[in-house]
Design a protein around this motif. Sequence first.
Motif, PDB file in Angstrom:
ATOM      1  N   VAL A 185      17.808  31.781  -2.296  1.00  0.00           N
ATOM      2  CA  VAL A 185      17.501  32.995  -3.060  1.00  0.00           C
ATOM      3  C   VAL A 185      18.484  33.157  -4.214  1.00  0.00           C
ATOM      4  N   ILE A 186      19.736  32.846  -3.948  1.00  0.00           N
ATOM      5  CA  ILE A 186      20.770  32.969  -4.987  1.00  0.00           C
ATOM      6  C   ILE A 186      20.566  31.940  -6.091  1.00  0.00           C
ATOM      7  N   GLN A 187      20.077  30.742  -5.708  1.00  0.00           N
ATOM      8  CA  GLN A 187      19.773  29.660  -6.659  1.00  0.00           C
ATOM      9  C   GLN A 187      20.996  29.246  -7.487  1.00  0.00           C
ATOM     10  N   GLY A 188      22.118  29.085  -6.796  1.00  0.00           N
ATOM     11  CA  GLY A 188      23.329  28.590  -7.446  1.00  0.00           C
ATOM     12  C   GLY A 188      24.017  29.564  -8.366  1.00  0.00           C
ATOM     13  N   GLU A 189      23.629  30.838  -8.348  1.00  0.00           N
ATOM     14  CA  GLU A 189      24.264  31.825  -9.210  1.00  0.00           C
ATOM     15  C   GLU A 189      25.709  32.075  -8.763  1.00  0.00           C
ATOM     16  N   ASN A 190      26.586  32.295  -9.720  1.00  0.00           N
ATOM     17  CA  ASN A 190      27.968  32.627  -9.415  1.00  0.00           C
ATOM     18  C   ASN A 190      28.083  34.065  -8.932  1.00  0.00           C
ATOM     19  N   SER A 191      29.248  34.391  -8.419  1.00  0.00           N
ATOM     20  CA  SER A 191      29.499  35.747  -7.962  1.00  0.00           C
ATOM     21  C   SER A 191      29.287  36.742  -9.099  1.00  0.00           C
ATOM     22  N   LYS A 192      28.532  37.790  -8.822  1.00  0.00           N
ATOM     23  CA  LYS A 192      28.178  38.763  -9.849  1.00  0.00           C
ATOM     24  C   LYS A 192      29.294  39.786 -10.058  1.00  0.00           C
ATOM     25  N   SER A 193      29.352  40.338 -11.246  1.00  0.00           N
ATOM     26  CA  SER A 193      30.339  41.369 -11.551  1.00  0.00           C
ATOM     27  C   SER A 193      29.833  42.729 -11.075  1.00  0.00           C
ATOM     28  N   LEU A 194      30.723  43.723 -11.106  1.00  0.00           N
ATOM     29  CA  LEU A 194      30.345  45.076 -10.706  1.00  0.00           C
ATOM     30  C   LEU A 194      29.258  45.626 -11.634  1.00  0.00           C
ATOM     31  N   LEU A 195      29.386  45.379 -12.918  1.00  0.00           N
ATOM     32  CA  LEU A 195      28.371  45.852 -13.869  1.00  0.00           C
ATOM     33  C   LEU A 195      27.022  45.190 -13.610  1.00  0.00           C
ATOM     34  N   ASP A 196      27.044  43.903 -13.267  1.00  0.00           N
ATOM     35  CA  ASP A 196      25.794  43.214 -12.926  1.00  0.00           C
ATOM     36  C   ASP A 196      25.130  43.890 -11.735  1.00  0.00           C
ATOM     37  N   MET A 197      25.932  44.218 -10.727  1.00  0.00           N
ATOM     38  CA  MET A 197      25.394  44.849  -9.522  1.00  0.00           C
ATOM     39  C   MET A 197      24.800  46.221  -9.837  1.00  0.00           C
ATOM     40  N   LEU A 198      25.492  46.993 -10.669  1.00  0.00           N
ATOM     41  CA  LEU A 198      25.008  48.334 -10.997  1.00  0.00           C
ATOM     42  C   LEU A 198      23.758  48.304 -11.863  1.00  0.00           C
ATOM     43  N   ARG A 199      23.550  47.212 -12.602  1.00  0.00           N
ATOM     44  CA  ARG A 199      22.385  47.116 -13.485  1.00  0.00           C
ATOM     45  C   ARG A 199      21.115  46.683 -12.761  1.00  0.00           C
ATOM     46  N   VAL A 200      21.274  46.002 -11.611  1.00  0.00           N
ATOM     47  CA  VAL A 200      20.111  45.442 -10.918  1.00  0.00           C
ATOM     48  C   VAL A 200      19.325  46.564 -10.235  1.00  0.00           C
ATOM     49  N   LYS A 201      18.063  46.670 -10.584  1.00  0.00           N
ATOM     50  CA  LYS A 201      17.240  47.784 -10.119  1.00  0.00           C
ATOM     51  C   LYS A 201      17.004  47.768  -8.615  1.00  0.00           C
ATOM     52  N   HIS A 202      16.754  46.578  -8.042  1.00  0.00           N
ATOM     53  CA  HIS A 202      16.403  46.535  -6.625  1.00  0.00           C
ATOM     54  C   HIS A 202      17.607  46.749  -5.701  1.00  0.00           C
ATOM     55  N   LEU A 203      18.821  46.899  -6.274  1.00  0.00           N
ATOM     56  CA  LEU A 203      20.012  47.159  -5.456  1.00  0.00           C
ATOM     57  C   LEU A 203      20.439  48.622  -5.497  1.00  0.00           C
ATOM     58  N   ARG A 204      19.666  49.454  -6.168  1.00  0.00           N
ATOM     59  CA  ARG A 204      20.139  50.823  -6.383  1.00  0.00           C
ATOM     60  C   ARG A 204      20.175  51.666  -5.114  1.00  0.00           C
ATOM     61  N   TRP A 205      19.298  51.381  -4.153  1.00  0.00           N
ATOM     62  CA  TRP A 205      19.395  52.112  -2.885  1.00  0.00           C
ATOM     63  C   TRP A 205      20.655  51.704  -2.124  1.00  0.00           C
ATOM     64  N   GLN A 206      21.009  50.406  -2.195  1.00  0.00           N
ATOM     65  CA  GLN A 206      22.249  49.959  -1.560  1.00  0.00           C
ATOM     66  C   GLN A 206      23.462  50.615  -2.219  1.00  0.00           C
ATOM     67  N   VAL A 207      23.465  50.631  -3.548  1.00  0.00           N
ATOM     68  CA  VAL A 207      24.583  51.236  -4.278  1.00  0.00           C
ATOM     69  C   VAL A 207      24.671  52.733  -3.973  1.00  0.00           C
ATOM     70  N   LEU A 208      23.513  53.405  -3.957  1.00  0.00           N
ATOM     71  CA  LEU A 208      23.487  54.841  -3.643  1.00  0.00           C
ATOM     72  C   LEU A 208      24.002  55.091  -2.231  1.00  0.00           C
ATOM     73  N   SER A 209      23.636  54.223  -1.296  1.00  0.00           N
ATOM     74  CA  SER A 209      24.104  54.375   0.095  1.00  0.00           C
ATOM     75  C   SER A 209      25.621  54.277   0.184  1.00  0.00           C
ATOM     76  N   LEU A 210      26.185  53.286  -0.506  1.00  0.00           N
ATOM     77  CA  LEU A 210      27.645  53.148  -0.518  1.00  0.00           C
ATOM     78  C   LEU A 210      28.300  54.361  -1.177  1.00  0.00           C
ATOM     79  N   LEU A 211      27.701  54.836  -2.260  1.00  0.00           N
ATOM     80  CA  LEU A 211      28.259  55.976  -2.983  1.00  0.00           C
ATOM     81  C   LEU A 211      28.284  57.222  -2.100  1.00  0.00           C
ATOM     82  N   VAL A 212      27.188  57.488  -1.391  1.00  0.00           N
ATOM     83  CA  VAL A 212      27.104  58.674  -0.539  1.00  0.00           C
ATOM     84  C   VAL A 212      28.058  58.551   0.654  1.00  0.00           C
TER      85      VAL A 212
END
Length: 497
Positions: free
Chosen positions: A260-287
Motif C-alpha cells: 500500500v505504501i509503494q516504497g514511499e518515504n516517511s511522511k512529514s507532519l504537513l503531509d499527514m495533515l493534508r491527506v483527506k482520508h486521515l482526518r478522522w485519525q488526526v481528529l481522534s488524536l487531537l480530541v
Amino acid sequence: MDVQQRINMKSVLKELVCGKALFLIVVLGFGGTFQTGFNLTVISSTSPYIQSFINSSWTYRYGEHPGEKTVTLIWSAVVSLFAVGALVGSMTVRCVTSNLGRKTAMLFNSGLAVVFTIFMYISRPTNSFELLMLSRFLFGFTSGLGGNIHRLYLGESSPKKIRGMVMLTTATFLFFGKLSGQFVSLREILGCEEWWNILLCVPTCFCAIQMIILPFLPDAPRYILIEKGNKEECRKALQFLWGPGDYKLEIEEMLAEQAVIQGENSKSLLDMLRVKHLRWQVLSLLVICGCIQFCGISAITSFSFDIFLEAGIPVDKIRHVTLGIGTSEVFTSIISSFLIESVGRRVLLWIGFGGMSVIMALITVTLYLKDSSFVIPYITVFLVFLFNIFYAGGPAAVAQPLNSEIFIQSYRPAAFMFTGILRWLGVAIFGFMFPFLIAALKSLSFVLFSCVCLIAALFVFFILPETKGKTPLEISQEFKNIRVCGSSEDEVLEIKL
C-alpha cells in the motif's frame, strides 16, 4: 475473572517469556518514558534547594541578593524549559527515526542524555544557574524524543494480538518514573540540599545501562521489513523477540502494508495533515490527547497538598501519601495491561474519561462543602485517589497504543510527532493558564475539567472505532467507514472545511 480471561492471560504471559520481548520492554522502558516521569516529579521536590542555589549563585556572582521576582523568574524558567525542550525533542522524532532507524535513534538519544548529565552535575559546583537551565532544556529534549522513540519502537515490535498490552507498558514506565522520582526525593534518600544536582542526574544512569544492552537486541521488525525491505532479518527479529515460529501471517500483513505504501518515504507532519482520508485519525488524536492535557490531572496534583492538609494529614506525612497515589497509578496501569486485549481500547477509554468527569463534578461539590463536616475532606482525599486510578487505567494508559495502531508505517513517525507536540504544548499552555483559571473560578474550575472529560468520553463512545486485534490497514478502513448523521466521511469533512 472468568475462565476465558485466565486462559487469555496465560497465553499473553507465555508469549512474553517465549523470546526476549520482555527484556526489550524493560530496556526500552527505563531509557524511554521512565525518564519523562522521573524528571516531571523530581523537580518539585528539589524546589526549595534550587531556589536557594539561584539566590546564592546570584549573590556570589554580583555581590548582592537577587530580588524575589528575579529568583521566581529564574525558577519558573528552570521548570518550564523542560517542557520547551520536550516539545522540540518531539518535533525531531520523524527526522531522527527515519534516518537512523528505531534502535540507533534510541541509542543516539540515550548517548545525548548521558552527555547532558555533565552540565547538570557541574551546575552546582560552578555556581551557574545558566547551566542548570540549559541542562533542564536538554533533559526535556531527550525525554520528548526518547519517549516517542520508545512508543514507536515497541509498537513496531509487537504482534497485533498483544500490541495493546505491550504498548501500555510505556504508560507503566511513565508512572513508575514519577513514583521513583517521588521516592528518591525523600529526605532519607537523596532529598537534601547537598545532593540535589546528583538527584537530578539519577535517571540517566538507566540511559547508560541501555546503551550497553540495546546493541544486542534487534531493531523493530516492522521497520526492518516495510522500510528496509529485509524479510529474513524481520523473521529473525520476530523469532528473537517472540520465540520460535515462521511468523508467516505477521510477515504477510507487513508485506500488504508495504504494498500500500509503494516504497514511499516517511511522511512529514504537513503531509499527514493534508491527506483527506486521515482526518478522522488526526481528529481522534487531537480530541483524546487534547482532553488528556486539559482533564484536570495537573489541577489535582496542585491541589492535593492542600486537600491532604485539610484532611488532617501531617505535613511531613503528605509526601508519603503522594507516594501512595503514585503506587496506585503503577498498579492500575499494570492491571489495565491485562484487560486491554480482552475488554478493548474503547471501553477502557470511555469508562476512564466518564469516571473522571463524574469524579471532577463530585470534587467540586466536596471542595465547596469542605467546612460543613469533618468527613468531607476525607471524602475528597478518596476522590483524588479514585481520579488518579481512572486516569491511570483509562486515558493515560490506553491512549499509548493509538498512534501505532491507527496509522500505517509511512505516517506513523509524523503521528508521534503530532501527539508529542500536542502533549508538550498542552503542558506549556495549561501551566500558563492554570494560575489565572484558579484565581478566577477557584473550585468551580473543576466543573470545566469535568466537561472536558465528558466531551472525550462521548467522542470515544460514539466515534472512535475499536482497534483491538486489527491490522493498521483494517483500522484505516474502519475510520473511512465512519458516518456522522448518516453522511459519509467525505461529505462531513467537506461540510466542516
